[in-house]
Design an enzyme around this catalytic site. Structure first.
Site, mmCIF file in Angstrom:
data_model
loop_
_atom_site.group_PDB
_atom_site.id
_atom_site.type_symbol
_atom_site.label_atom_id
_atom_site.label_comp_id
_atom_site.label_asym_id
_atom_site.label_seq_id
_atom_site.Cartn_x
_atom_site.Cartn_y
_atom_site.Cartn_z
ATOM 1 N N LEU A 116 8.682 4.047 -9.633
ATOM 2 C CA LEU A 116 7.639 3.459 -8.796
ATOM 3 C C LEU A 116 8.031 3.415 -7.330
ATOM 4 O O LEU A 116 7.183 3.511 -6.456
ATOM 5 C CB LEU A 116 7.312 2.041 -9.290
ATOM 6 N N GLY A 117 9.316 3.248 -7.056
ATOM 7 C CA GLY A 117 9.757 3.187 -5.672
ATOM 8 C C GLY A 117 11.273 3.113 -5.602
ATOM 9 O O GLY A 117 11.941 2.698 -6.558
ATOM 10 N N GLY A 155 14.664 2.345 -2.666
ATOM 11 C CA GLY A 155 15.094 1.868 -1.362
ATOM 12 C C GLY A 155 16.602 1.898 -1.278
ATOM 13 O O GLY A 155 17.301 2.362 -2.181
ATOM 14 N N GLY A 172 18.119 -0.537 -4.073
ATOM 15 C CA GLY A 172 17.760 -0.463 -5.477
ATOM 16 C C GLY A 172 16.562 0.421 -5.717
ATOM 17 O O GLY A 172 16.106 1.161 -4.837
ATOM 18 N N THR A 173 16.040 0.334 -6.935
ATOM 19 C CA THR A 173 14.929 1.169 -7.353
ATOM 20 C C THR A 173 14.055 0.395 -8.327
ATOM 21 O O THR A 173 14.525 -0.557 -8.979
ATOM 22 C CB THR A 173 15.438 2.470 -8.000
ATOM 23 N N VAL A 174 12.784 0.784 -8.438
ATOM 24 C CA VAL A 174 11.843 0.148 -9.352
ATOM 25 C C VAL A 174 11.298 1.222 -10.283
ATOM 26 O O VAL A 174 10.821 2.267 -9.825
ATOM 27 C CB VAL A 174 10.683 -0.541 -8.603
ATOM 28 N N LYS A 210 13.336 -3.520 -12.130
ATOM 29 C CA LYS A 210 13.864 -3.428 -10.779
ATOM 30 C C LYS A 210 15.380 -3.493 -10.831
ATOM 31 O O LYS A 210 15.964 -4.507 -11.239
ATOM 32 C CB LYS A 210 13.309 -4.574 -9.926
ATOM 33 N N ASP A 233 10.278 -15.630 1.112
ATOM 34 C CA ASP A 233 10.015 -14.242 1.508
ATOM 35 C C ASP A 233 8.554 -13.882 1.261
ATOM 36 O O ASP A 233 8.246 -12.831 0.688
ATOM 37 C CB ASP A 233 10.937 -13.291 0.741
#
Length: 503
Positions: free
Chosen positions: A36-37, A39, A42-44, A60, A152
Site C-alpha cells: 500500500l505504501g 517510506g 517502514g512499509t504498509v 504496518k 499526531d
C-alpha cells in the site's frame, strides 16, 4: 499469483529465498496481497488474515533504530489496542519483525486519506469539513477518556470510507500522565506553541484539529503563531469560504495559550455539528467516491503503461484497438472479460456479428455453428464451402476441420474443437482456461474471467461495478451495444501478425 515484493519488504519481514510463485506471509498468518505504501521508516502491506476467513487488514512494518525505541513503540501500540471506536482505526495485533523492527496489524479502511482528497479537490465545502472534524472529535474524545493523547492529528492520519471518517496511526500516542516529559512528535503546522517546550496534552490535539479544519476549508495551513503571540491567527480566506461561525470556531481551537483554547472534545463536537447541514454526509460520500474513481483511473493507467513497456511487442497479436466502457482499459475483440476491471464484454455492434450467444452474450457470425467463446452449439457443422474465410480477422485454421479461426477463439466456430492460445513473452498460464496471461498486471483472465491477481481484482472493480447499473440505464442503446461501445481512434500496438497457438 504471488505479488512482487520490494527489497524493503523482503528485508524487514525476512522473506529471502522465497520463490516467485510462492505465497508470502507475515508471521505465518497474514497473507501478503500487495504493497500500500513505503517510506523511510517502514512499509504498509495489504494482507488477508487467514485466521479470520481472509479478512482484509493493513500490516504496518516499522523499522526501529534501537531496542529501546522498539520497546517504546510496542508499548504505545499495546495501549492503542484497547481503543475500540467507530471513528478510530482499530489496532488488531502487534508483533516483532525478524529484522529489528515491529509490525502492527490495523483495520483496513478502503478509502483515501484526507491528504489525497485535498490533493484532488484543493479545498472542500465548510459543512463537509465540519462533518469530518466532528467525527474525528468523537474519536479523540474516546481517546481522552482512555487517558491517551494522540499527538499526531493531521490529514495523513484521517481516513475516509463512504461517509465515515476515521483517525489512525497511534505510534505517537502517549498517556496523559506522561505529557510533561513527552518527546515532541507533532508535525510542523499542526504543532501548538507549547510543543516546543515538550508539554503536550489534550489541548494539543484540539490545536491540531483546528489546523486540520483550517486546511480543509481554505486549502492552507493557519499562520504559525509567534513566540509571544497572545491571540490566534487565521487566514482571511476562512471567513470568505466558511463564514463567521467557522472563523470563530477556528480561533477558539488555534489559540496560542493552552488555558484559553477550546479543548473539551464534547463541546468541540457540538460546535462542528452546528456547521453541518442535512446533506453533508451525502456530499462527503460523493466526494470520497469521486476521489476513489480518480485513484482507480490513475492506478489502471499506471498498469497500462507498464503493460505497454513490458509486453508491447509480444502483445501486437492482441489487436487492442477497443476500450472497455467501464474502466477505459485497452481490450481486444477476442476477450470475454476486461482484464483490468473484470467487466463482461459483449461485442454485438459490428455488422459482421448480427446475432449473439444466449449463454455468454458475445457476438456471433451468422454462419457459425458453435459459439467460439463458450462452446454453445447452435446447429450442425456447415459444409466446407460455406465457411467464410475472407474476413481479415481470420488468422489460423482449425486442425480438425480446416475451418478459419480468429485469434483467441476457445472453440472452433465450425466443429467445436477446443483450443488454448499462447502469447509470446507471457510465461504465466491461467489456471481456469490455460491461456497465457500477464498475471502480474491483469486482475482477471480476459478469456474465462478467472481472478489472477486477488489484490488488483479487489481494488479494481467494486467501485466501477457499483456505478454500472445507473450509467447504463441513462445510456441510449446500451442493451444492444454492451461494453464494446467505443472503438479506439489509434491502435495501441499497431498491426496484428499471426498469433501462435497450442493445442
Amino acid at each position: 499469483m504471488a505479488p512482487r515484493l520490494t527489497q524493503q519488504v523482503v528485508d524487514l519481514f525476512g522473506l529471502e529465498g522465497l520463490d516467485e510463485d510462492s505465497t508470502a506471509y507475515v508471521d505465518d498468518r497474514y497473507r501478503i496481497l500487495r504493497t500500500l505504501g513505503e517510506g523511510a521508516f517502514g512499509t504498509v502491506l495489504l494482507c488477508a488474515d487467514e485466521g479470520k476467513q481472509g479478512r482484509l487488514v493493513a500490516v504496518k512494518g516499522l523499522v526501529s533504530p534501537s531496542p529501546t525505541c522498539q520497546r517504546s513503540l510496542m508499548h504505545e501500540f499495546v495501549n492503542a489496542r484497547r481503543l475500540r471506536h467507530p471513528q478510530l482505526v482499530s489496532v488488531l495485533d502487534t508483533g516483532v519483525c525478524p529484522r529489528r523492527g515491529i509490525y502492527v496489524v490495523l483495520e483496513y479502511v478502503d478509502g483515501p486519506d484526507l491528504v489525497t482528497v485535498l490533493d484532488e479537490e484543493d479545498r472542500i465545502d465548510v459543512d463537509v469539513a465540519a462533518e469530518i472534524c466532528r467525527q474525528i472529535a468523537r474519536g479523540l474524545s474516546h481517546m481522552h477518556r482512555q487517558d491517551l493523547v494522540h499527538r499526531d492529528v493531521k490529514p495523513d492520519n484521517v481516513y475516509l470510507e463512504g461517509a465515515t471518517a476515521k483517525l489512525g496511526d497511534f505510534g505517537a500516542s502517549r498517556a496523559r500522565k506522561q505529557q510533561g516529559r513527552a518527546t515532541v512528535i507533532f508535525t510542523p503546522g499542526y504543532a501548538p506553541p507549547e510543543a516546543q517546550r515538550g508539554t503536550v496534552g489534550v489541548e494539543a490535539d484540539a490545536y491540531a484539529l483546528g489546523a486540520l479544519f483550517h486546511l480543509a476549508v481554505t486549502g492552507r495551513l493557519p499562520p504559525t503563531p509567534g513566540p509571544r503571540s497572545r491571540s490566534p491567527r487565521v487566514s482571511p480566506l476562512l471567513r470568505r469560504y466558511g463564514g463567521a461561525r467557522a472563523e470563530q470556531l477556528a480561533r477558539r481551537l488555534l489559540h496560542p495559550k493552552p488555558t484559553q483554547r477550546l479543548s473539551d472534545m464534547q463541546r468541540i463536537q457540538q460546535r462542528f455539528a452546528a456547521l453541518v447541514r442535512s446533506n453533508s454526509r451525502r456530499k462527503l460520500r460523493e466526494l470520497v467516491e469521486r476521489v476513489n474513481l480518480k485513484r482507480q483511473r490513475a492506478h489502471l493507467e499506471k498498469r497500462w503503461a507498464e503493460f505497454e513497456q513490458r509486453f508491447g511487442e509480444a502483445m501486437r497479436p492482441f489487436g487492442l484497438d477497443w476500450v472497455c466502457v467501464e474502466c477505459r482499459g485497452p481490450v481486444s475483440e477476442g476477450m470475454l472479460f476486461c482484464p483490468w476491471c473484470g467487466d463482461l464484454l459483449r461485442f454485438r455492434s459490428d455488422a459482421s456479428f448480427p446475432r449473439y450467444c444466449q449463454r455468454c452474450e458475445h457476438g456471433l457470425h451468422e454462419a457459425w455453428a458453435v459459439c467460439p467463446w463458450c462452446g454453445e452449439r447452435y446447429g450442425a457443422t456447415p459444409a466446407p464451402g460455406t465457411r467464410r474465410a475472407r474476413d481479415r480477422r481470420y488468422e489460423d485454421h482449425c486442425q480438425a476441420c480446416s475451418g478459419p479461426l480468429m485469434r483467441y477463439m476457445s472453440f472452433c466456430p465450425w466443429c467445436g474443437e477446443g483450443y488454448t492460445w499462447h502469447t509470446p513473452g507471457m510465461e504465466e498460464t491461467c489456471p481456469g482456461c490455460g491461456f497465457s496471461v500477464a498475471g502480474e498486471l491483469f486482475g482477471y483472465c480476459p478469456f474465462c474471467g478467472e481472478v489472477l491477481n486477488e489484490a488488483f481484482a479487489q481494488q479494481a472493480s467494486e467501485r466501477i461495478h457499483s456505478l454500472k447499473a445507473g450509467r447504463r440505464s441513462r445510456r441510449s442503446g446500451a442493451a444492444t451495444r454492451g461494453a464494446w461501445g467505443q472503438r479506439r481512434r489509434h491502435a495501441r500496438f499497431g498491426a496484428d501478425p499471426r498469433l501462435s497457438r497450442s493445442r
